[in-house]
Design an enzyme around this catalytic site. Structure first.
Site, PDB file in Angstrom:
ATOM      1  CB  SER A   9      37.997  38.021  28.525  1.00 39.59           C
ATOM      2  OG  SER A   9      37.321  38.590  29.709  1.00 39.59           O
ATOM      3  CG  HIS A  33      38.460  34.268  30.917  1.00 40.11           C
ATOM      4  ND1 HIS A  33      39.150  33.085  31.733  1.00 40.11           N
ATOM      5  CD2 HIS A  33      37.889  35.678  31.645  1.00 40.11           C
ATOM      6  CE1 HIS A  33      39.622  34.203  32.918  1.00 40.11           C
ATOM      7  NE2 HIS A  33      38.904  34.975  33.072  1.00 40.11           N
ATOM      8  CG  ASP A  35      36.566  38.141  33.568  1.00 37.12           C
ATOM      9  OD1 ASP A  35      37.069  37.452  33.919  1.00 37.12           O
ATOM     10  OD2 ASP A  35      36.683  38.557  32.361  1.00 37.12           O
ATOM     11  CG  MET A  37      33.891  41.366  37.387  1.00 40.36           C
ATOM     12  SD  MET A  37      34.252  42.659  36.888  1.00 40.36           S
ATOM     13  CE  MET A  37      35.019  41.851  35.669  1.00 40.36           C
ATOM     14  CG  HIS A  67      38.106  34.767  36.565  1.00 41.07           C
ATOM     15  ND1 HIS A  67      38.982  35.938  36.285  1.00 41.07           N
ATOM     16  CD2 HIS A  67      39.410  35.264  38.333  1.00 41.07           C
ATOM     17  CE1 HIS A  67      40.235  36.572  37.041  1.00 41.07           C
ATOM     18  NE2 HIS A  67      39.688  36.184  38.334  1.00 41.07           N
ATOM     19  CG  MET A  69      37.971  38.706  39.292  1.00 43.52           C
ATOM     20  SD  MET A  69      37.798  39.859  37.516  1.00 43.52           S
ATOM     21  CE  MET A  69      36.916  38.914  37.159  1.00 43.52           C
ATOM     22  CG  MET A 139      43.576  39.029  38.583  1.00 38.63           C
ATOM     23  SD  MET A 139      42.454  38.803  37.258  1.00 38.63           S
ATOM     24  CE  MET A 139      42.777  40.111  36.101  1.00 38.63           C
ATOM     25  N   GLY A 144      38.675  44.239  37.333  1.00 44.98           N
ATOM     26  CA  GLY A 144      37.504  44.563  37.987  1.00 44.98           C
ATOM     27  C   GLY A 144      37.350  44.861  36.169  1.00 44.98           C
ATOM     28  CG  PHE A 145      37.458  48.141  35.666  1.00 43.74           C
ATOM     29  CD1 PHE A 145      35.997  49.097  34.882  1.00 43.74           C
ATOM     30  CD2 PHE A 145      37.557  47.940  37.015  1.00 43.74           C
ATOM     31  CE1 PHE A 145      35.374  49.595  35.947  1.00 43.74           C
ATOM     32  CE2 PHE A 145      36.824  48.403  37.599  1.00 43.74           C
ATOM     33  CZ  PHE A 145      35.420  49.647  36.976  1.00 43.74           C
ATOM     34  N   GLY A 146      38.025  45.803  31.950  1.00 48.66           N
ATOM     35  CA  GLY A 146      39.029  45.130  30.608  1.00 48.66           C
ATOM     36  C   GLY A 146      40.109  46.586  30.140  1.00 48.66           C
ATOM     37  N   GLY A 147      40.467  46.626  28.897  1.00 44.81           N
ATOM     38  CA  GLY A 147      41.351  47.406  28.186  1.00 44.81           C
ATOM     39  C   GLY A 147      42.419  48.070  29.269  1.00 44.81           C
ATOM     40  CG  ASP A 177      42.187  37.309  33.464  1.00 42.57           C
ATOM     41  OD1 ASP A 177      41.743  38.466  32.105  1.00 42.57           O
ATOM     42  OD2 ASP A 177      41.294  37.027  34.589  1.00 42.57           O
ATOM     43  N   GLY A 178      44.418  39.816  31.243  1.00 43.80           N
ATOM     44  CA  GLY A 178      44.401  41.223  31.571  1.00 43.80           C
ATOM     45  C   GLY A 178      45.606  41.646  31.163  1.00 43.80           C
ATOM     46  N   GLY A 179      44.936  43.193  29.941  1.00 44.16           N
ATOM     47  CA  GLY A 179      46.140  43.815  29.181  1.00 44.16           C
ATOM     48  C   GLY A 179      47.028  42.931  28.393  1.00 44.16           C
ATOM     49  N   GLY A 199      40.517  40.224  26.190  1.00 48.57           N
ATOM     50  CA  GLY A 199      39.193  40.399  25.688  1.00 48.57           C
ATOM     51  C   GLY A 199      39.100  41.872  25.443  1.00 48.57           C
ATOM     52  CB  SER A 200      39.570  45.166  25.052  1.00 48.10           C
ATOM     53  OG  SER A 200      41.285  45.135  25.993  1.00 48.10           O
TER      54      SER A 200
HETATM   55  C1  DX5 Z   1      39.512  41.876  34.282  1.00 46.47           C
HETATM   56  C2  DX5 Z   1      38.695  40.634  33.329  1.00 46.47           C
HETATM   57  C3  DX5 Z   1      39.547  39.821  32.567  1.00 46.47           C
HETATM   58  C4  DX5 Z   1      39.481  41.209  31.793  1.00 46.47           C
HETATM   59  C5  DX5 Z   1      40.256  41.161  30.002  1.00 46.47           C
HETATM   60  O1  DX5 Z   1      39.384  41.647  35.678  1.00 46.47           O
HETATM   61  O2  DX5 Z   1      39.633  39.459  34.475  1.00 46.47           O
HETATM   62  O3  DX5 Z   1      39.005  39.018  32.246  1.00 46.47           O
HETATM   63  O4  DX5 Z   1      38.067  40.822  30.824  1.00 46.47           O
HETATM   64  O5  DX5 Z   1      40.826  42.223  29.314  1.00 46.47           O
HETATM   65  P1  DX5 Z   1      40.894  42.868  28.793  1.00 46.47           P
HETATM   66  O6  DX5 Z   1      41.812  41.986  27.894  1.00 46.47           O
HETATM   67  O7  DX5 Z   1      40.899  43.714  28.436  1.00 46.47           O
HETATM   68  O8  DX5 Z   1      42.268  43.413  30.164  1.00 46.47           O
HETATM   69 ZN    ZN Z   2      39.063  37.066  33.826  1.00 48.59          ZN
END
Ligand code: DX5
Ligand code: ZN
Length: 229
Positions: A9, A33, A35, A37, A67, A69, A139, A144-147, A177-179, A199-200
């Site tokens: 991501s 990927h 995102d 927003m 993606h 959002m 999801m 909305g946020f990574g990490g 997607d996420g975590g 992502g992170s």
């Molecule tokens: C969150 C995004 C993800 C995000 C994932 O709203 O849709 O794509 O970048 O980030 P990580 O892998 O850090 O959870």
């Molecule tokens: Zn995403």
């Protein structure tokens, strides 16, 4: 053995050096990927259509998995259909009454069409459009946020989507997607996910290309054991 795709991501990349972050993957990725927003559907902002076009221009052969959002599909979907994205995923929670029509719009533009569901949204709510989906994105955190930390219960949706796909002969890939990190990636694969967004954990690692290489090895081993049982 089934193929599992890794989709870093770009939201997790270094915002001042995205190109350098991409180079650190040393081509060992399957999809980008991306995102998008809007500050309404999620409480954050990210990239816009011009960014997506620039990415396409710089990486002409890449699969760009966009993606959305966002709330205002009526305004923004037609714009994103012309950005060079390979797939566009929309949220089932955005204008559910228009979900079918919006997916058709994406497909008619010649792109892969994805449906995403937030953690509280059940698979049942998208049963009526699964036959249209090329992708179903689960999801696994609040968007909305990574990490953030993966919400364990969301993996159950992958199992549900696998059995619906088997019973009804649907064609979608299941994406998470996420975590996602090195400790839970194989759980997601064993639950049935085909596309893993990270992502992170990828971009904050010392060596992103090696992170992906290790993930691929772990997935292969896990699937080998799974096939044996
Ligand atoms: C969150 C995004 C993800 C995000 C994932 O709203 O849709 O794509 O970048 O980030 P990580 O892998 O850090 O959870
Ligand atoms: Zn995403």
């Amino acid at each position: 053995m089934r193929k599992v795709l890794i989709a870093p991501s770009l939201f997790g990349a270094d915002p001042l050096n995205i190109e350098r972050s991409i180079e650190s993957l040393k081509n060992n990725y399957d999809w980008f990927h991306l995102d998008i927003m809007d500050g309404h559907f999620v409480r954050n902002l990210s990239f816009g259509p011009e960014y997506c076009k620039a990415l396409r221009k710089r990486y002409p052969d890449a699969f760009i998995d966009t993606h959305l959002m966002i709330d205002s599909l009526g305004v923004l979907l037609p714009i994103f259909l012309k950005t060079g994205s390979s797939s566009i995923t929309i949220h089932a929670e955005t204008e559910p009454q228009l979900l079918h029509a919006s997916l058709m719009q994406i497909k008619q533009a010649g792109l892969k069409a994805g449906i995403s569901i937030c953690p509280p949204t059940p698979v049942d709510s998208i049963r009526h459009v699964l036959d249209l989906a090329d992708l179903v994105l689960i999801m696994s955190v609040t968007p909305g946020f990574g990490g953030q930390k993966l919400i364990e219960g969301t993996l159950e949706k992958a199992r549900e989507l696998v059995s619906l796909r088997e019973v009804h002969k649907y064609n979608y890939l299941i994406e998470i997607d996420g975590g996602i990190n090195e400790n839970n990636i194989t759980d997601a694969v064993l639950a049935g996910c085909d596309v893993i967004v990270a992502g992170s954990s990828v971009f904050e690692s010392k060596d992103p290309a090696q992170w992906i290489a290790n993930a691929r090895t772990g997935i292969k081993e896990a699937l080998k054991d799974f096939d044996r049982t």
